[in-house]
Design an enzyme around this catalytic site. Structure first.
Site, mmCIF file in Angstrom:
data_model
loop_
_atom_site.group_PDB
_atom_site.id
_atom_site.type_symbol
_atom_site.label_atom_id
_atom_site.label_comp_id
_atom_site.label_asym_id
_atom_site.label_seq_id
_atom_site.Cartn_x
_atom_site.Cartn_y
_atom_site.Cartn_z
ATOM 1 C CE1 TYR A 72 11.234 32.083 3.415
ATOM 2 C CE2 TYR A 72 10.849 29.826 3.936
ATOM 3 C CZ TYR A 72 10.837 30.889 3.195
ATOM 4 O OH TYR A 72 10.482 30.821 1.790
ATOM 5 C CE LYS A 120 -0.195 -0.194 4.901
ATOM 6 N NZ LYS A 120 -1.047 -0.295 6.274
ATOM 7 C CG MET A 143 7.162 23.903 -0.529
ATOM 8 S SD MET A 143 6.033 24.785 -1.707
ATOM 9 C CE MET A 143 5.051 25.727 -0.497
ATOM 10 N NE ARG A 202 -6.258 0.997 11.508
ATOM 11 C CZ ARG A 202 -5.268 0.985 11.089
ATOM 12 N NH1 ARG A 202 -4.171 1.593 11.517
ATOM 13 N NH2 ARG A 202 -5.050 -0.175 10.405
HETATM 14 C C1 LIG Z 1 -0.134 -1.312 6.902
HETATM 15 C C2 LIG Z 1 -0.930 -2.752 7.271
HETATM 16 C C3 LIG Z 1 0.041 -3.903 7.577
HETATM 17 C C4 LIG Z 1 1.465 -3.760 7.374
HETATM 18 O O1 LIG Z 1 2.120 -3.179 8.694
HETATM 19 P P1 LIG Z 1 3.526 -3.031 9.035
HETATM 20 O O2 LIG Z 1 3.678 -2.451 10.354
HETATM 21 O O3 LIG Z 1 4.107 -2.116 8.000
HETATM 22 O O4 LIG Z 1 4.119 -4.548 8.845
HETATM 23 C C5 LIG Z 1 -0.727 -4.851 7.900
HETATM 24 N N1 LIG Z 1 -2.032 -4.935 8.097
HETATM 25 C C6 LIG Z 1 -2.673 -3.926 7.730
HETATM 26 C C7 LIG Z 1 -4.138 -3.864 8.144
HETATM 27 C C8 LIG Z 1 -2.055 -2.754 7.634
HETATM 28 O O5 LIG Z 1 -2.954 -1.376 7.409
#
Ligand SMILES: *Cc1c(COP(=O)(O)O)cnc(C)c1O
Length: 381
Positions: free
Chosen positions: A269, A36, A322, A135
Site C-alpha cells: 500500500y 497472564k 493485515m 496504578r
Molecule cells: C505483569 C505483571 C508482573 C510481571 O512483570 P514482568 O515485568 O513481565 O516480570 C508482575 N506483577 C504484576 C502486578 C504484573 O501486572
C-alpha cells in the site's frame, strides 16, 4: 489443527530453564510465574506446566478467566493469584476453585465477603498496595481505613489476609531511587497489616527486572513474567544470554509467492518502498492481524522489521498489511515458495529476536510477544 502458513514454535524446555534460573536468582523467595495474557502469547496451559516443572510454586494471572482456566485444566496443586477484575467478577467461582484473590479497592472486600458467605469458603486475600506506581492498589490511607473491616472479616472467617503486595514503577531503571522509596512504603503497609492482626504468608513486590537486579526487594515471593519466556526486561543493560535466559518463542512463516520485478516497482500500500533495481520479491503471509506491528513497516528511507530468509538478514519492505508483508529478496535470489522466513527467535542462528522487532516498532518485547494473533498456531517442542 487448522493449517496455517505461519506458526509460533514455543520451546517449553526454555521456559522450564528460565524459571529454574529465576528461582536460583531469587534465593529463599518462592517463584510465582506470571502467565497472564495467554502466558505472554506463549499459550497459558503449556507455559504454566513448563514453569511449574522449572520450580515455580505459584502462578499469577491478571484476569479471573485465566485463573479459572488453569484450575479447569487440572492445575490443582499450585497457588494461583488473580488480580484484575471489576464489579460483577465471578468471586464465588474463584473461591470454589481455590484461587487467591487480590484486593486492590474497598469494594472488592465487600464482594469477597458476600461470595465467602454464599459459598462457605474463606477468601485468601492479597492486599494490593499502591506504593508509588500510580496504578491499581489501595493507597496507604485507604489501607488504614480498610483494615478494621478486613480484620472483622478475618474474625468471621470469610477472609484471610495472606499476602501484601505491590508493583514497581522503575524496576528496569538502574538504581532508581523510587524502588527504595516504594519498598519503604511497602514495608510500612506490611507492618500496619501485621499490627492489625494479619498473619502474612507472603510479601511480594518484584517483577522480572527486580528479581534480576534488586536483591533487596525479593521478600518471600517474586513475580517474574517476561523473563520466564526468556526475554530481557532490561534490554539496554543486558540481553537474555547475559542473564542466563533463553527466548522460548520462534515466529516463522512460509514464503507464499516469489517473483521477479523490475526496478522502480512499488511494494504494498502507498508504495512506501520502491525497488532500487530489478530484483526478486517475496510475500510473507503474516500481517498486523497476526500481531506484526504496522509501525515496523519499511520504506525507501528506512528498513522495516527484520526477517531471516535462507540465512540472510533482510527486512520488511513497504507497509505491513493485515495479512501479509513483502520482502525484497535481492537480485537473482533463489528462494522458493514454501521456504521458511524467520521473523524472530532466540537469535542463536543469526535470526532476529523479539527485542529487534521491538526496536523496529518503537515498543518493548512484551508487546511483540503478547500481541501475537490468536490465529497463529502455537506449536510446542
Ligand atoms: C505483569 C505483571 C508482573 C510481571 O512483570 P514482568 O515485568 O513481565 O516480570 C508482575 N506483577 C504484576 C502486578 C504484573 O501486572
Amino acid at each position: 489443527m487448522t493449517w496455517y502458513p505461519a506458526r509460533a514454535v514455543v520451546d517449553l524446555s526454555a521456559i522450564t530453564h528460565n524459571v529454574t534460573t529465576l528461582k536460583n536468582k531469587a534465593g529463599q523467595a518462592q517463584v510465582m510465574a506470571v502467565v497472564k495474557a495467554d502466558a505472554y502469547g506463549h499459550g497459558l496451559l503449556p507455559a504454566a506446566r513448563a514453569a511449574l516443572a522449572g520450580g515455580a510454586t505459584w502462578l499469577g494471572v491478571a484476569q479471573t478467566s485465566e485463573a479459572l482456566a488453569l484450575r479447569a485444566a487440572g492445575i490443582t496443586e499450585p497457588r494461583i493469584v488473580t488480580w484484575l477484575y471489576a464489579p460483577g467478577a465471578p468471586m464465588a467461582d474463584l473461591l470454589a476453585a481455590d484461587v487467591d484473590v487480590s484486593v486492590a479497592a474497598p469494594w472488592a472486600l465487600d464482594a469477597l465477603v458476600e461470595a465467602a458467605q454464599a459459598t462457605g469458603r474463606t477468601a485468601r486475600v492479597h492486599l494490593k498496595i499502591d506504593t508509588g506506581l500510580g496504578r491499581n492498589g489501595l493507597t496507604p490511607p485507604q489501607l488504614d481505613d480498610l483494615l478494621p473491616a478486613l480484620m472483622r472479616a478475618q474474625a468471621d472467617e470469610t477472609v484471610s489476609v495472606v499476602g501484601i503486595w505491590s508493583h514497581l514503577a522503575f524496576a528496569d531503571a538502574p538504581e532508581h531511587s523510587t524502588v527504595r522509596a516504594q519498598a519503604g512504603v511497602f514495608e510500612q503497609a506490611v507492618a500496619a497489616a501485621e499490627r492489625a492482626g494479619a498473619h502474612l504468608e507472603v510479601r511480594h513486590l518484584a517483577n522480572s527486572a527486580a528479581v534480576l537486579t534488586w536483591p533487596s526487594v525479593r521478600y518471600d515471593l517474586v513475580r517474574p513474567g517476561l523473563a520466564c519466556y526468556g526475554l530481557s526486561p532490561i534490554p539496554d543493560q543486558a540481553g537474555p544470554a547475559d542473564l542466563g535466559l533463553v527466548p522460548a518463542m520462534t515466529l516463522e512463516a512460509r514464503l507464499a509467492t516469489v517473483k521477479p520485478v523490475p526496478a522502480g516497482t512499488g511494494l504494498s500500500y502507498a508504495h512506501q518502498y520502491t525497488t532500487a533495481r530489478a530484483t526478486t520479491v517475496g510475500v510473507v503471509p503474516l500481517g498486523y492481524a497476526d500481531g506484526i506491528p504496522r509501525h515496523a513497516s519499511g520504506s525507501d528511507a528506512s528498513p522495516g522489521g527484520p526477517l531471516q530468509v535462507g540465512g540472510r538478514r533482510l527486512a520488511v519492505a513497504g507497509r505491513v498489511s493485515m495479512d501479509q508483508v513483502m520482502v525484497d529478496l535481492g537480485p537473482g535470489a533463489t528462494d522458493q515458495p514454501g521456504d521458511t522466513v524467520t521473523l524472530f527467535g532466540p537469535g542463536h542462528h543469526g535470526e532476529p529476536t523479539a527485542e529487534d522487532w521491538a526496536r523496529a516498532a518503537g515498543t518493548i518485547s512484551y508487546e511483540i510477544v503478547t500481541r501475537l494473533g490468536a490465529r497463529v498456531p502455537r506449536e510446542y517442542v
